[in-house]
Every structure is written in C-alpha cells, then in structure tokens.
Design a protein around this motif. Structure first.
Motif: not given
Length: 439
Positions: A135, A138-141, A151, A170, A172, A211-212, A215, A218
């Motif tokens: 994952s 830069r994510s939040y799960h 996350t 990822n 950005y 993956l979101e 995101p 993030a």
C-alpha cells in the motif's frame, strides 16, 4: 433543564474520550441539528458544512427520504443476525453492485471502512495463499489492526502490530519523489518504482496491492493518466490481487458513482463505506468479484461481524442510493464541481501565494498551503489550525490535514452555497496570506 451549548460542551468534556486527540487540549464544536448543507448549535449559530463531517455526508444532513426509511425499518425489524436472509440486506447489495464494474457479484457488509479493508485483506490472503500487502505511504485505510498498518501516514507508527505490510510511493507531482517535471514522467517513474518494490519483496509473496482510488486524507491526489491502468497491469503480471479503497472517494464524491469510474482499471475487490448511506447508520463493505466469490463457494471464510448488514444501515443504503439516482445528485456533484467549485478554487490559488496548489475532481478538492511557493515549504500546522478556527467563526466548517484544507461539501450543494463558501475562503486566506506568505 433547557439544553444549551454550555451544557452539551461540559457533558462532553466530562465523559467523552475523543479519537486522534490529546484529551486535555480539546475544544469541540457543539452541534444541535442540521439540514442539507447546514448545521447549527443551540444558540442558533448556523454553519455551512464544507467538510461533509469526515467526508461522508454526501447526501447532506437529515435527508427526509433516508430518515423515513430508517424509521420504517425500525417499525418492521430493528435488528437480525447476519446469518439470516433479510430483504433490506439483499436490496442494499443489489443496488451497490449496480454501480460496480462488470464481474462483481456479491457484497460482504461491515460496520465501517476500516473493517471493510481488514476483510478485503483477509480475502486476498486466503484466495492467493500469499501474505504481503502493498500500500502507499500517502494513504489512509482506517485505524483498526491491519488497516492502520496498511495506512501510510505517520499515524501507523505507534500502531504497527499487524504483519506483512510493505509501503511504496504513489504519484504526487507537486511533491514528486521521482524528480518528475510533468504528469507523464511522474506516472512512468511511479510505476517503475512500484515494479521494483514488487520485484524486491518477491512477487510470489504478495497477496494484494491496496490503493485508494483517489487518496483523500493524504491530500486528494488524483492519479495521473495511465497510473491505475499501469498498476493493474503489474498486478496481472505477477498474479497479485488489486483492491481499490473507495471509502472516502466513492458514491458521488468525484462526480461519478465510484471514483474508479474516472479510470480504466478494474480491481478484484472494492471497499466502501461513508457515502454509501452518508453515515446515517454505520455501514461499510467489500464488493467481491466473481472469481473470489467462486473460491469461497468451496472454501470456508473465517470472518464475520455481529452487525454485518444491520437492517437499519441497509435501509439507509437503499434509500440513499435511490434518492441519489432520483434526484441526480451525482450529476449535481459533477456539474457544481466542474462549473463552480473548481474555477473558484483555481482563482484563489492564482490570487494568493499562500496556496501552493489547488487540486481535485468533482466535489473532492484540496488547497495546499505553503509559506514559500518556490521552495514549497509547507505552512505550519498550527497556522492552518488557526485558519480553520477563523473559518468556523465565519460559519464555514472545513476539513484540514497538516498544511492542507480539504473542500468537500455534500454532493447536494448548490452554486449559491459554493459562492458563499468561496467568499469566506477568500476573506480568510487574504488575511493569512498578508500575515504568513513568504515567511
């Protein structure tokens, strides 16, 4: 005793333990009621909700059709065990799958987004016989066991108790990790980076890439063209499942039913929550593609929740999705986003050097604040918190993370309401730009 702001505030501070907080520093806003895009307190002060709370009230507050459906279900059957067959559970699953890509056949219901991701991870490990989950940083799960370790943001660090999680960067472009100068380079180099992580971690050990679709917490990082398709190709190359987390971005937020509809990649599992019924009654779930459903026809699934498919939550889902279709709420999110919100935020970014970048899609936008536009120095968190307080004082509720302000109103928002919010943002950002830009 008449209820007052002070009574509710004191009651909260005496007895309620809050999430993600140092308890002694809290000063919670008191809310008494709401309707549509507005909330108010017991003193009669009104607020325009451009946070959608935690980016979940996509259909707005107190939608009458959803409230009536919850009441009707309470009169019929307020709760039932998940092993039973229940009309509302079946109808909710049917409506959700109507918006899934072709080839999805069942829904496993959870209580929220975090346990949806937990169960998607469980399914992927069981189906593939592999252990590792990849994952993004830069994510939040979610904040439960495996979800918080999946996350990427720093909140995972004091919570790293789950096994088998690996992170990668990822795309950005604004803060590129790959020295890219444009979206095409960012996409190509991010995919090459992911490919190398897969190779180094051992493709035969990786169960899934989580993956979101976009995101959210993030920073509302819309993937560059070709990235999601590239991740799908890498997953296919190595027999890895692809899980799209649609918890925040799904059900109208981007101006499409699902955020993945903006791309050409189809996942194997889709997690959802929040906007599926605007959080009126807690609910989440996993949309499951047919090959995985077929596998569990002959293999035991070792997972379950007492409130999986709770009737009140299911009734709220059915009513929400029906109302969104009947009232063309997803179309509204797309139109207002494209024609009013996006141009307005872009103008603010062009006007004030405190805004390093405005980015987003539909009604899913972020303003990234910097003290130096050339160096892209993030504006200090306490200053952003001060800005949030100034916005609240002027009646605008926003969602802030680190040096960012997320502009995420309910999908029913009107052009006039966006205009009001933009005027408040303009006023407050002007004051803070004069004070902090270039420092």
């Amino acid at each position: 005793m008449p209820v007052s702001n002070q009574y509710v505030y004191d009651l909260d501070r005496q007895h309620v333990f809050h999430s993600w907080s140092t308890q002694g520093n809290l000063n919670p806003l008191v809310i008494a009621g709401g309707r549509g895009c507005e909330l108010w307190d017991y003193d009669g002060k009104h607020y325009l909700d451009f946070s959608s709370q935690l980016v979940n009230t996509n259909i707005g507050h107190q939608h009458p059709k959803v409230i009536e459906a919850i009441k009707a279900q309470a009169d019929t059957l307020v709760t039932i065990a998940p092993a039973t067959a229940n009309l509302m559970r079946g109808e909710a699953a049917k409506r959700i799958l109507a918006h899934a890509p072709e080839g999805f056949s069942k829904v496993f219901f959870t209580n929220a987004g975090a346990d949806a991701n937990e169960n998607a991870i469980r399914m992927a490990r069981l189906f593939t016989g592999r252990d590792k989950i990849l994952s993004a940083y830069r994510s939040y799960h979610g904040s439960t066991g495996a979800a918080i370790v999946a996350t990427g943001d720093p909140r995972r660090v004091p919570n790293e108790y789950a096994r088998g999680h690996v992170h990668f960067f990822n795309p950005y472009l604004y803060r590129t990790e790959f020295h890219a100068t444009n979206e095409e380079e960012e996409c190509e180099r991010a995919l090459q980076h992911l490919h190398r992580v897969i190779e180094c971690e051992g493709p035969g050990a990786i169960a899934a890439i989580l993956l979101e679709s976009i995101p959210g917490t993030a920073g509302i990082l819309v993937p560059p063209k070709g990235y999601m398709e590239g991740v799908r190709a890498l997953a296919d190359q190595y027999g890895i499942l692809l899980i799209f987390d649609e918890v925040m971005a799904g059900f109208g937020r981007t101006g499409k039913w699902l955020a993945l509809d903006n791309f050409g990649a189809k996942p194997d599992l889709i997690t959802f929550a929040k906007g599926v019924n605007s959080g009126y009654v807690p609910a989440g779930g996993v949309m499951i593609s047919k090959p995985i459903c077929d596998y569990f026809d002959t293999h035991f699934f070792p997972g379950g929740l007492t409130y999986s498919g709770h009737p009140l939550a299911m009734a709220a889902i059915v009513a929400t999705l029906d109302a969104m279709a009947e009232e063309r709420i997803v179309d509204n999110a797309r139109q207002i986003g494209q024609e009013v919100l996006a141009p307005g935020l872009t103008k603010l970014a062009e006007k004030y050097p405190l805004i390093g970048e405005a980015r987003g899609i539909g009604l899913f936008w972020a303003l990234e604040f910097v003290s130096d536009t050339k160096a892209k120095t993030p504006l200090a968190g306490p200053i952003v918190a001060e800005m949030k307080s100034a916005l609240i004082q002027r009646g605008l509720l926003t969602f802030t993370v680190e040096n960012r302000l997320h502009v995420v109103p309910p999908c029913i928002v009107t052009a006039a309401q966006v205009g009001d919010a933009l005027a408040i943002l303009d006023e407050v950002i002007r004051v803070f730009s004069e004070k902090y830009a270039g420092r």
